[in-house]
Design a protein around this motif. Structure first.
Motif, PDB file in Angstrom:
ATOM      1  N   MET A 269       0.813  -1.217   0.000  1.00 39.67           N
ATOM      2  CA  MET A 269       0.000   0.000   0.000  1.00 39.67           C
ATOM      3  C   MET A 269       0.851   1.274   0.000  1.00 39.67           C
ATOM      4  SD  MET A 269      -3.284  -0.654  -0.050  1.00 39.67           S
ATOM      5  CE  MET A 269      -4.249   0.638   0.707  1.00 39.67           C
ATOM      6  N   TYR A 270       2.008   1.232   0.711  1.00 35.13           N
ATOM      7  CA  TYR A 270       2.778   2.472   0.840  1.00 35.13           C
ATOM      8  C   TYR A 270       3.289   2.974  -0.513  1.00 35.13           C
ATOM      9  CZ  TYR A 270       2.596   2.182   5.945  1.00 35.13           C
ATOM     10  OH  TYR A 270       2.177   2.146   7.239  1.00 35.13           O
ATOM     11  N   PRO A 271       4.020   2.149  -1.277  1.00 34.04           N
ATOM     12  CA  PRO A 271       4.464   2.652  -2.591  1.00 34.04           C
ATOM     13  C   PRO A 271       3.291   2.981  -3.505  1.00 34.04           C
ATOM     14  CG  PRO A 271       5.301   0.422  -2.187  1.00 34.04           C
ATOM     15  CD  PRO A 271       4.529   0.810  -0.995  1.00 34.04           C
ATOM     16  N   TRP A 272       2.215   2.226  -3.359  1.00 35.27           N
ATOM     17  CA  TRP A 272       1.023   2.487  -4.167  1.00 35.27           C
ATOM     18  C   TRP A 272       0.509   3.900  -3.904  1.00 35.27           C
ATOM     19  CZ3 TRP A 272      -3.982   3.235  -2.079  1.00 35.27           C
ATOM     20  CH2 TRP A 272      -4.999   3.311  -3.027  1.00 35.27           C
ATOM     21  N   ALA A 273       0.465   4.286  -2.611  1.00 37.14           N
ATOM     22  CA  ALA A 273      -0.074   5.606  -2.261  1.00 37.14           C
ATOM     23  C   ALA A 273       0.745   6.717  -2.893  1.00 37.14           C
ATOM     24  CB  ALA A 273      -0.090   5.765  -0.736  1.00 37.14           C
ATOM     25  N   VAL A 274       2.072   6.496  -2.972  1.00 39.39           N
ATOM     26  CA  VAL A 274       2.932   7.562  -3.483  1.00 39.39           C
ATOM     27  C   VAL A 274       2.694   7.809  -4.972  1.00 39.39           C
ATOM     28  CG1 VAL A 274       5.325   8.236  -3.809  1.00 39.39           C
ATOM     29  CG2 VAL A 274       4.649   7.072  -1.731  1.00 39.39           C
ATOM     30  N   VAL A 275       2.475   6.738  -5.723  1.00 45.68           N
ATOM     31  CA  VAL A 275       2.328   6.914  -7.176  1.00 45.68           C
ATOM     32  C   VAL A 275       0.869   6.980  -7.588  1.00 45.68           C
ATOM     33  CG1 VAL A 275       4.507   5.788  -7.669  1.00 45.68           C
ATOM     34  CG2 VAL A 275       2.425   4.432  -7.590  1.00 45.68           C
TER      35      VAL A 275
ATOM     36  N   LEU B 223      -6.082   2.808  -8.985  1.00 51.13           N
ATOM     37  CA  LEU B 223      -7.261   2.636  -8.134  1.00 51.13           C
ATOM     38  C   LEU B 223      -7.884   1.266  -8.380  1.00 51.13           C
ATOM     39  CD1 LEU B 223      -9.078   4.163  -6.110  1.00 51.13           C
ATOM     40  CD2 LEU B 223     -10.556   4.697  -8.022  1.00 51.13           C
ATOM     41  N   VAL B 224      -8.092   0.960  -9.651  1.00 49.46           N
ATOM     42  CA  VAL B 224      -8.746  -0.299 -10.001  1.00 49.46           C
ATOM     43  C   VAL B 224      -7.899  -1.484  -9.563  1.00 49.46           C
ATOM     44  CG1 VAL B 224      -9.518  -1.711 -11.923  1.00 49.46           C
ATOM     45  CG2 VAL B 224      -9.969   0.755 -11.920  1.00 49.46           C
ATOM     46  N   GLU B 225      -6.594  -1.333  -9.786  1.00 48.14           N
ATOM     47  CA  GLU B 225      -5.715  -2.443  -9.471  1.00 48.14           C
ATOM     48  C   GLU B 225      -5.725  -2.740  -7.974  1.00 48.14           C
ATOM     49  OE1 GLU B 225      -1.101  -3.238 -10.162  1.00 48.14           O
ATOM     50  OE2 GLU B 225      -2.125  -2.081 -11.726  1.00 48.14           O
ATOM     51  N   MET B 226      -5.619  -1.664  -7.173  1.00 41.71           N
ATOM     52  CA  MET B 226      -5.599  -1.886  -5.728  1.00 41.71           C
ATOM     53  C   MET B 226      -6.955  -2.392  -5.256  1.00 41.71           C
ATOM     54  SD  MET B 226      -3.741  -2.123  -3.173  1.00 41.71           S
ATOM     55  CE  MET B 226      -2.145  -1.370  -3.299  1.00 41.71           C
ATOM     56  N   LEU B 227      -8.022  -1.906  -5.898  1.00 40.34           N
ATOM     57  CA  LEU B 227      -9.369  -2.360  -5.532  1.00 40.34           C
ATOM     58  C   LEU B 227      -9.471  -3.873  -5.730  1.00 40.34           C
ATOM     59  CD1 LEU B 227     -11.904  -0.977  -4.536  1.00 40.34           C
ATOM     60  CD2 LEU B 227     -12.731  -0.900  -6.867  1.00 40.34           C
TER      61      LEU B 227
ATOM     62  N   PHE C 192     -10.712   3.964  -0.810  1.00 36.80           N
ATOM     63  CA  PHE C 192     -11.111   4.005  -2.208  1.00 36.80           C
ATOM     64  C   PHE C 192     -11.981   5.207  -2.536  1.00 36.80           C
ATOM     65  CE2 PHE C 192      -9.754  -0.355  -1.706  1.00 36.80           C
ATOM     66  CZ  PHE C 192      -8.769  -0.322  -2.672  1.00 36.80           C
ATOM     67  N   VAL C 193     -12.841   5.591  -1.611  1.00 31.30           N
ATOM     68  CA  VAL C 193     -13.656   6.772  -1.896  1.00 31.30           C
ATOM     69  C   VAL C 193     -12.781   8.016  -1.939  1.00 31.30           C
ATOM     70  CG1 VAL C 193     -15.491   8.230  -1.013  1.00 31.30           C
ATOM     71  CG2 VAL C 193     -15.755   5.754  -0.980  1.00 31.30           C
TER      72      VAL C 193
ATOM     73  N   PHE D 112       1.885  -8.874  -8.658  1.00 27.85           N
ATOM     74  CA  PHE D 112       1.236  -8.206  -7.546  1.00 27.85           C
ATOM     75  C   PHE D 112      -0.142  -8.816  -7.295  1.00 27.85           C
ATOM     76  CE2 PHE D 112      -1.176  -4.148  -6.490  1.00 27.85           C
ATOM     77  CZ  PHE D 112      -0.824  -4.161  -5.160  1.00 27.85           C
ATOM     78  N   GLU D 113      -0.925  -8.969  -8.373  1.00 30.61           N
ATOM     79  CA  GLU D 113      -2.274  -9.509  -8.195  1.00 30.61           C
ATOM     80  C   GLU D 113      -2.220 -10.983  -7.817  1.00 30.61           C
ATOM     81  OE1 GLU D 113      -5.079  -7.844  -8.097  1.00 30.61           O
ATOM     82  OE2 GLU D 113      -4.197  -5.933  -8.671  1.00 30.61           O
TER      83      GLU D 113
END
Lengths: 117, 305, 427, 183
Positions: free
Chosen positions: A76-82, A91-95, B298-299, D143-144
């Motif tokens: 989640m951390y690197p995801w938040a940065v980019v 967004l979709v990928e993390m969802l 997400f929101v 990742f997935e």
């Protein structure tokens, strides 16, 4: 690294400061206890056994669930940065990733993994 | 910031704010119990500290003495470390690290280790029960906690707390992600095992992990515990309320006002909200706070784009 | 340094660990309201050991052990009707009312902190519980992996567990002076982890608390207003103590304060406090679904029975109460939350009855509805029955839940004594 | 400055090795778990001194929970969990010594002989950003799949441990294994 040098110093000083307060307390009131003064408190009766025993935790399924989620937090951390840079795809990928993991929570909940008494 | 300045700054801040937490605790207690006249509250923490220092430290029959000595020191050290990750005014930051929220999170999660050791080390029934309660509580709140903190990093595009504050120039995160602050405060109470989530040190365990602790050891444990609460409130002010940002007043004053506002809410809730059962707390973490935190991620994320 | 600390420490409330015998319920409630005294839950946090109330003849169970657990400087104060006892050496006795007691507590605490009064030495001899030094291969008393008595105590024994595992089972006697349990209640429990596997009730460590006002009502009619105010006061004191154990001590103090000098006119304030208790979410967060009783087992247990849906109330058969239009409140859940709701509803109901009763009198023919249930002339108090419910209700509960159930039943450990002979109670 | 960094590097390196060694020198399961955590924390600190802030800190963050769980499970299953009766944590000494020495030699050889690429990262890059871009870009499938693997772990673990599931007791109708030797 340089920035964390100050943090390390603060940590060490705080640890030592607390040690010093404890030491001052011990100097003012030396800790020399007799046997009855060291008996663990359970309301007035001496314990029959050592309290250190094989402690059966009832929430072991929760602990296992945590291990899996803790791994997820690392991503989640690197995801938040980019996130903003990558836009909708991130967004979709993390969802997708999270929804897969949420299935795990739902499953644990259905199996009553959060209940213990 | 040079290490000497950092130590002085964090030291003074922690001492002042821990004292104020103790005063607040007394004042709210008196208020809820229906007593007027709070003048005494200001000197009371000092008297209590003096009393504890005049008492002898207790030792049980066969404790893990080193772990018992380490636990409060570690806890206080973690409170101080967590505070170094937070800018106290524009540019006044002990550790201007890129991964600021990771540093803060690492310090807070390690609290679990300090409390577990504190309870386990006594080799006595109730402290040991308290230790295991802390483990269950911290594991249950740490995922939603991390999630809401990470969400504040989305608009900043950085894990640095300084950048997270400056990203709130136009709009505070508390508005951008309304679910974030409440979840943060509840989970923060869990990490600082403060009422109503003081399960590891609860009265039904006769004091839990501190049931066998007395004298100076009890004093440092209480101070260290309050320092965690202070760090939680300061980070809440920085990550959700725009930190030092604000009109008219100087930045450091805004930061102080916001931090003490949050501290007041946290301490107040201890007198107004019942302590949940252990099982309820675990369920609350996993089946209420975690899903809400995901919704929050997400929101708020979708709104940021 | 020590003088400076002692002078500063005088400003703090004196931490007192109470060993409260029979007849001290109200006195403890009053002491909790004193700003200069802080009643603590564990002897480790105390300076003064306060022995109050009545005890069975002989040594007070667990008193010497608790005394020695208090870290020095320590001092003992007696506030017992029978005079100082010899179980505690050099004990100091206080006569007079609460104010005299509080003054004495502050004084001795100041003396012992500043060093003008010597700290009391431990009572029990400085010998190991079991000879262990120098025994075994490492000289620590142990044998092999889990055998022997390392450092004086054996390791817990193994027993099969509900989850199909065979893990350690820890036998321990909790109480009688545990802050989390009503004073005098002593339980032998077996724990696996934090879950109770087995409960055994030990004889209480306190003498029977005769609810005098209620016992008098067995023989002569007594003013209804007096009885109902007594009932409301009893429930308010219960609520205050239970809130403290649930970690809401400030709200508990407010409730205890209400119990002092209660009049029917206090109803508005009482309702405000009760609403605040409701708003803490305690029912949902801490009580719901816990310790549900079987209605067939709780007949005659007053609020416990009525919370289980029974219209069980001796007041229904009393002509005065019939004249007042008394209808018992009841709840149907039978769990801890409903028992709280029940008593809370009865507080306002009692105040209402007390306000309307005028100088009517009631009872006097051998049956009385006391605050804990039906009192009859055979001398067995409802407390005896409530204690009997514990083994079944507590088995399988997490420790904190068990404490919540004990308080929700308003257990009176002295009730057990009402059933046995005085010799039995002392044993 | 680099003198201090070198010094800290060595301090943490020695700490990592010593605490790792202490894991096997203690009798208490809790101490063993937390010595191991201390070792990991020292490794995390080394990463920080090498300017991999995020990786170092996240290692420290994760290890608190993981090692607490390890301590708890060891306390739950090991006889004499606090080591009140002294015992040894090391078994099969010879195999362990050979394996340990072999692994050390192999890793040392890699360290000494391998030809490490010399590509200093341009200053100003944030490794966290690179990591994020990588996760969302080329390594997306990895990742997935990690997500699916984690789910499988969760469900497998829960299915194994939960005794009172919604389909009733897990050991219903099962028999205890016979532990006595039959002649």
């Amino acid at each position: 690294m340089a920035e964390l040098g100050a943090t390390l110093t603060v940590f060490l000083v705080a640890v030592v400061a607390i040690g010093v307060v404890r030491w001052v307390g011990d100097t003012l009131n030396p800790v020399q206890l007799t046997v009855p003064e060291r008996v663990p408190f359970a309301g007035g009766f001496d314990p029959e056994f050592h309290a250190w025993s094989r402690f059966h935790i009832r929430w072991y399924s929760m602990a296992l669930l945590f291990l899996a989620f803790d791994m997820e937090m690392v991503f989640m951390y690197p995801w938040a940065v980019v996130f903003v840079r990558e836009g909708m795809i991130s967004l979709v990928e993390m969802l997708m990733f999270i929804l897969i993991l949420v299935v795990g929570i739902v499953y644990t909940w259905r199996e009553r993994g959060f209940e213990w008494s | 910031m040079s290490p000497a300045w950092a130590v002085a700054l964090v030291g003074v801040l922690l001492m002042v704010s821990v004292y104020l937490v103790a005063v607040m605790e007394t004042i709210f207690g008196l208020r809820v119990s229906g007593v007027r006249g709070y003048g005494r509250a200001w000197a009371l923490p000092m008297s209590r500290a003096a009393l504890l220092l005049s008492q002898r430290r207790s030792v049980t029959e066969r404790p893990d003495a080193q772990a018992w000595a380490l636990a409060p020191a570690l806890l206080g050290g973690l409170g101080a470390v967590a505070l170094t990750a937070i800018p106290l005014a524009a540019g006044v930051e002990v550790a201007d690290v890129d991964a600021g929220i990771v540093l803060f999170g690492a310090a807070l999660v390690q609290v679990m280790v300090a409390v577990f050791l504190h309870g386990w080390a006594a080799n006595s029934l109730f402290p040991v029960l308290g230790a295991f309660r802390m483990a269950a509580l911290a594991l249950s709140v740490s995922i939603p906690f991390s999630l809401v903190v990470i969400t504040t990093a989305l608009p900043a595009e950085s894990l640095s707390v300084g950048l997270i504050i400056s990203s709130q120039e136009s709009l505070w995160n508390v508005v951008r992600q309304p679910l974030g602050l409440p979840i943060y405060l509840i989970t923060g109470l869990g990490f600082s095992f403060w009422a109503p989530l003081q399960l590891p040190d609860a009265r039904d365990l006769s004091g839990g992990t501190s049931a066998e602790v007395s004298g100076a050891a009890l004093l440092v444990w209480r101070v260290a515990r309050a320092s965690i609460l202070v760090a939680v409130a300061a980070m809440g002010a920085a990550a959700f309320l725009g930190g030092y940002l604000g009109p008219w007043l100087p930045g450091w004053l805004w930061m102080a006002v916001k931090t003490f506002g949050l501290l007041a809410i946290l301490v107040w809730s201890g007198h107004r909200i019942a302590r949940p059962r252990m099982e309820t707390a675990v369920k609350l973490g996993w089946t209420v706070l975690l899903p809400l935190a995901l919704v929050d991620v997400f929101v708020s994320g979708a709104l940021t784009l | 340094m020590r003088d400076l600390l002692a002078r500063l420490a005088v400003g703090a409330p004196v931490p007192v660990f109470p060993v409260a015998g029979g007849g001290t319920r109200e006195a403890l409630a009053r002491l909790r309201l004193r700003p200069d005294v802080h009643l603590v839950d564990t002897p480790r946090h105390a300076i003064v050991l306060l022995v109050l109330g009545e005890f069975p003849p002989g040594e007070i169970a667990g008193l010497a052990a608790v005394h020695d657990m208090i870290p020095s400087p320590r001092v003992t104060v007696h506030w017992t009707p029978g005079g100082p006892r010899d179980d505690v050496p050099r004990s100091m006795r206080v006569d007079g009312d609460d104010t005299a007691l509080v003054a004495a507590l502050s004084r001795v605490a100041g003396e012992v902190l500043s060093g003008t009064r010597a700290s009391e030495p431990p009572i029990r001899p400085d010998v190991d519980p079991v000879e262990w030094r120098g025994i075994g291969p490492y000289g620590h008393g142990g044998k092999g992996m889990t055998g022997g008595t390392p450092f004086g105590r054996p390791l817990a024994e193994r027993a099969p567990d509900r989850d199909g595992l065979e893990l350690d089972q820890l036998s321990v006697t909790v109480g009688p002076w545990l802050g989390a349990l009503p004073p005098g209640l002593e339980l032998g429990i077996k724990l696996q982890g934090d879950v109770i596997q087995e409960v055994e009730i030990h004889p209480p460590a306190v003498t029977l608390e005769r609810p005098d006002g209620w016992v008098r009502a067995l023989e002569v009619p007594v003013p209804v207003a007096e009885l109902e105010l007594d009932r409301a006061r009893h429930h308010l004191v219960w609520l205050g103590e239970a809130l403290r154990v649930h970690d809401l001590p400030a709200l508990g103090q407010r409730t205890l304060r209400l119990a002092q000098g209660l009049t029917p006119g206090d109803r508005g304030e009482v309702e405000r406090v009760l609403a605040e208790v409701r708003r803490t979410g305690i029912y949902r967060l801490a009580l719901r679904g816990l310790g549900a009783v079987d209605p067939s087992q709780v007949g005659g247990l007053g609020p416990v029975a009525r919370a289980a849906g029974l219209e069980d109330d001796a007041r229904l058969d009393d002509p005065t109460y019939q004249e007042l239009g008394f209808r018992p409140v009841s709840h149907r859940g039978a769990d801890a939350a409903d028992r709280w709701r029940q008593r809370i509803a009865e507080i306002t109901q009692s105040l209402d009855l007390a306000g309307r009763a005028g100088d009517r009198t009631a009872f006097g023919d051998g049956v009385v509805e006391g605050p804990r249930g039906r009192i009859t002339s055979d001398g067995i108090l409802p407390g005896a029955v409530t204690v009997d419910l514990l083994p079944e209700l507590l088995t399988g509960l997490e420790w904190g839940d068990a404490v919540a159930v004990v308080w929700s039943l308003d257990v009176d450990p002295t009730g057990v004594a009402s059933r046995s002979s005085p010799e039995g109670a002392a044993a | 400055m680099s003198g201090i960094v070198d010094f800290l590097f060595w301090v943490f390196a020695v700490a990592a090795v010593v605490t790792g060694w202490l894991v096997f020198r203690t009798d208490s399961m809790v101490r063993a778990a937390y010595w191991l955590m201390a070792s990991f924390v020292a490794v995390g600190a080394i990463l920080v001194t090498l300017d991999a802030q995020f990786l170092g800190l996240i290692l420290i963050l994760m290890m608190a929970g993981e090692m607490t769980i390890m301590a708890i499970f060891m306390v739950m299953y090991m006889m004499n969990p606090a080591g009140l009766n002294p015992m040894t944590m090391v078994h099969q000494h010879r195999t362990a010594a050979v394996a340990g020495a072999g692994a050390f030699v192999a890793l040392a050889l890699v360290g000494l002989l391998a030809d490490f690429p010399d590509r200093p990262a341009p200053s100003g890059t944030d490794p966290t950003v690179d990591l994020g871009v990588e996760l969302l870009g080329e390594s997306m499938l990895v990742f997935e799949s990690a997500g699916v693997a984690l789910l499988a772990v969760m469900i497998g673990a829960i299915a194994l441990v939960s005794k009172r599931g919604r389909y009733g007791d897990a050991d219903e109708g099962s028999e205890e294994p016979i532990l006595e030797k039959t002649e």
